[in-house]
Design an enzyme around this catalytic site. Structure first.
Site, PDB file in Angstrom:
ATOM      1  N   TYR A 195     -26.867  46.252  47.032  1.00 27.82           N
ATOM      2  CA  TYR A 195     -28.172  46.514  46.469  1.00 27.82           C
ATOM      3  C   TYR A 195     -29.359  45.844  47.442  1.00 27.82           C
ATOM      4  O   TYR A 195     -30.193  46.622  47.838  1.00 27.82           O
ATOM      5  CB  TYR A 195     -28.097  45.842  45.052  1.00 27.82           C
ATOM      6  CG  TYR A 195     -29.654  45.818  44.620  1.00 27.82           C
ATOM      7  CD1 TYR A 195     -30.385  46.967  44.052  1.00 27.82           C
ATOM      8  CD2 TYR A 195     -30.524  44.439  44.882  1.00 27.82           C
ATOM      9  CE1 TYR A 195     -31.642  46.709  43.634  1.00 27.82           C
ATOM     10  CE2 TYR A 195     -32.102  44.426  44.486  1.00 27.82           C
ATOM     11  CZ  TYR A 195     -32.482  45.544  43.846  1.00 27.82           C
ATOM     12  OH  TYR A 195     -33.855  45.501  43.344  1.00 27.82           O
ATOM     13  N   SER A 247     -37.983  44.394  47.245  1.00 27.51           N
ATOM     14  CA  SER A 247     -37.516  42.986  46.584  1.00 27.51           C
ATOM     15  C   SER A 247     -37.667  41.887  47.555  1.00 27.51           C
ATOM     16  O   SER A 247     -37.365  42.031  48.727  1.00 27.51           O
ATOM     17  CB  SER A 247     -36.051  43.318  45.990  1.00 27.51           C
ATOM     18  OG  SER A 247     -35.611  42.230  45.690  1.00 27.51           O
ATOM     19  N   LYS A 270     -32.130  48.026  49.768  1.00 25.46           N
ATOM     20  CA  LYS A 270     -33.664  47.994  50.103  1.00 25.46           C
ATOM     21  C   LYS A 270     -34.139  47.926  51.561  1.00 25.46           C
ATOM     22  O   LYS A 270     -35.199  48.426  52.050  1.00 25.46           O
ATOM     23  CB  LYS A 270     -33.959  46.699  49.274  1.00 25.46           C
ATOM     24  CG  LYS A 270     -33.996  46.977  47.607  1.00 25.46           C
ATOM     25  CD  LYS A 270     -34.653  48.010  47.075  1.00 25.46           C
ATOM     26  CE  LYS A 270     -34.676  47.918  45.597  1.00 25.46           C
ATOM     27  NZ  LYS A 270     -35.213  49.134  44.997  1.00 25.46           N
ATOM     28  N   GLY A 295     -23.723  33.266  45.381  1.00 31.67           N
ATOM     29  CA  GLY A 295     -24.674  34.059  45.951  1.00 31.67           C
ATOM     30  C   GLY A 295     -26.174  33.525  45.617  1.00 31.67           C
ATOM     31  O   GLY A 295     -27.477  34.131  46.286  1.00 31.67           O
ATOM     32  N   ASP A 296     -26.350  32.735  44.669  1.00 29.61           N
ATOM     33  CA  ASP A 296     -27.796  32.248  44.305  1.00 29.61           C
ATOM     34  C   ASP A 296     -28.349  31.224  45.408  1.00 29.61           C
ATOM     35  O   ASP A 296     -27.649  30.201  45.974  1.00 29.61           O
ATOM     36  CB  ASP A 296     -27.579  31.470  43.029  1.00 29.61           C
ATOM     37  CG  ASP A 296     -27.969  32.513  41.769  1.00 29.61           C
ATOM     38  OD1 ASP A 296     -28.548  33.738  42.052  1.00 29.61           O
ATOM     39  OD2 ASP A 296     -27.598  32.188  40.833  1.00 29.61           O
ATOM     40  N   ASN A 308     -30.153  39.205  34.519  1.00 31.01           N
ATOM     41  CA  ASN A 308     -30.990  38.505  34.923  1.00 31.01           C
ATOM     42  C   ASN A 308     -31.671  37.441  33.862  1.00 31.01           C
ATOM     43  O   ASN A 308     -31.192  37.551  32.783  1.00 31.01           O
ATOM     44  CB  ASN A 308     -32.047  39.316  35.195  1.00 31.01           C
ATOM     45  CG  ASN A 308     -32.154  40.272  36.535  1.00 31.01           C
ATOM     46  OD1 ASN A 308     -32.122  41.645  36.380  1.00 31.01           O
ATOM     47  ND2 ASN A 308     -31.678  39.560  37.487  1.00 31.01           N
ATOM     48  N   LEU A 309     -32.187  36.341  34.136  1.00 34.43           N
ATOM     49  CA  LEU A 309     -32.184  35.271  33.351  1.00 34.43           C
ATOM     50  C   LEU A 309     -33.221  35.888  32.093  1.00 34.43           C
ATOM     51  O   LEU A 309     -32.884  35.340  31.137  1.00 34.43           O
ATOM     52  CB  LEU A 309     -33.009  34.118  33.825  1.00 34.43           C
ATOM     53  CG  LEU A 309     -33.152  32.847  33.239  1.00 34.43           C
ATOM     54  CD1 LEU A 309     -32.244  32.188  32.609  1.00 34.43           C
ATOM     55  CD2 LEU A 309     -33.854  31.734  34.111  1.00 34.43           C
TER      56      LEU A 309
END
Ligand code: NAD
Ligand code: WQD
Length: 348
Positions: A149, A125, A153, A294-295, A198-199
């Site tokens: 998460y 990701s 990864k 966190g964005d 999610n958007l």
């Protein structure tokens, strides 16, 4: 022709990849425990591909079962989608996330040793790039530890890389940006269980009336319209990228290689909402809300390595991503149905 074990093959990206594999002449073997997907997907895939598919209802955190499937099927390659993917939930339940995402990986690697399977491509990701400068390039350090998460990864990339140093395997680390869209038939698509984070799934649930309004998280970012920019990629392009990566590994000696799968372009939250409104003819009720924890304000891919090495580029536009998502939503306003008959029984 390769026999490809598709771990998590009933999920959003896995299901679209199964179709592309069949179209490219490969033979998929689907393994999924349907923890975030429905068995009816198998029927839809058989209808779409016009072929009988081999599939297993199995939990890949179980090593014995995983190895038994490899012994039975002797796959040439693995595509590893199987895991948990909700960033917020991973903060609440870190152990569950680490256990699931790591153990499916360990067991697939053990299974590969059992069957002498040579190739694995892994669903990584863009989140691994963390706070690197944009656009993200593959040789930047993959270090994000902002969520369990994201860190799973990073850790899985490391496990695969270290294993490839000593085992006779080749690894593709596929770093997806923001996958959206659906198969143009409208029969398979994204159907998250529970409240979407999610958007695009959030947009879809408002469009179908499952949710009252859409929250736009943050309007004061340093971007042209104040909302975050992301690199949305159509799942059909992404699915095709997996086939290109597998074909590349089969044709080269490369041991481990990372590839970004994005378009190289940023689209804002408001631009995506407006594109969806255009595709659907709807006006979506919006509420401007504070920033989400966190964005990052903006990130997108440097997609040149995949183009040069794999001959792969994302071709589909934001308008197509919205139109295809809307087609799937209209055909499946409540998501996939439960309990449709399965056209062919599971193995094992
Ligand atoms: P998804 O949840 O739709 O697909 C994952 C599939 O794996 C599901 O069908 C689920 O039932 C299955 N699965 C989970 N645990 C399993 C287990 N223990 N045994 C067997 N099957 C199991 O998710 P997706 O959006 O298709 O994502 C696929 C992969 O891509 C994930 O690893 C995800 O982290 C990664 N990824 C997704 C995105 C995204 O935005 N969708 C972005 C980057 C990376
Ligand atoms: C996009 C933008 C939100 C929902 C996540 C993971 C990442 C990768 C993709 C797996 C942001 C805004 C969202 C809503 C909104 N997944 N938004 N209202 O955060 O870029 O990435 O999914 O690997 O790892 O972190 O995607 O779709 O959640 O958000 O305004 O209801 O939409 O704030 O700006 P993100 P997203």
């Amino acid at each position: 022709m390769m026999r490809v074990l598709v771990a998590g093959g009933a999920g959003f990206i896995g299901s679209h990849t199964v179709v592309k594999l069949v179209e490219a002449g490969h033979e998929p073997i689907i393994v999924d425990n349907f923890s975030n997907s429905k068995p009816v997907v198998i029927d839809r895939l058989e209808a779409l591909t016009g072929s009988h598919l081999t599939w297993y209802n199995a939990d890949l955190t179980n090593r014995e079962i995983t190895e038994a499937i490899f012994t039975q099927e002797q796959p040439d390659a693995v595509i590893h989608f199987a895991g948990l993917k909700a960033v917020g939930e991973s903060v609440e339940k870190p152990l569950w996330y680490y256990e699931t995402n790591m153990n499916t990986t360990f067991n697939l690697l053990h299974g590969m040793a059992t069957a002498e399977t040579r190739h694995i491509v892994f669903s990584s990701s863009a989140t691994v790039y963390g706070n690197n400068p944009i656009p993200f390039q593959e040789d930047m350090e993959a270090v994000n530890s902002l969520s369990p998460y994201g860190y799973s990864k990073v850790a899985i990339e490391r496990v695969l890389t270290d294993t490839a140093k000593v085992a006779d395997i080749q690894v593709g680390l596929l770093r997806y940006f923001n996958p959206v869209g659906a198969h143009p038939s409208g029969t398979i698509g994204e159907d998250p269980l529970g409240i979407p984070n999610n958007l695009m799934p959030a947009i879809a649930s408002v469009a179908t009336g499952r949710r009252e309004k859409l929250y736009v998280f943050g309007t004061d970012y340093p971007t042209p319209d104040g909302t975050c920019l992301r690199d949305y990629i159509h799942v059909q392009d992404l699915a095709a990228g997996h086939v290109a990566a597998l074909d590349y590994l089969a044709a080269h000696d490369t041991k481990v290689r990372a590839w970004n799968f994005g378009t190289g372009q940023g689209t804002s939250v408001l631009e995506l909402i407006h594109a969806f409104e255009k595709a659907s003819g709807l006006t979506l009720p919006i509420e401007y809300a504070p920033r989400r924890d966190g964005d990052r304000d903006a990130f997108w891919a440097d997609a040149s390595r995949a183009k040069i090495e794999l001959g792969w580029t994302a071709e589909k536009t934001i308008d197509e991503m919205c139109a295809d998502t809307w087609r799937f939503q209209q055909a499946n306003p409540e998501g996939y149905p439960d309990g449709d008959p399965i056209s062919r029984p599971a193995q094992l």
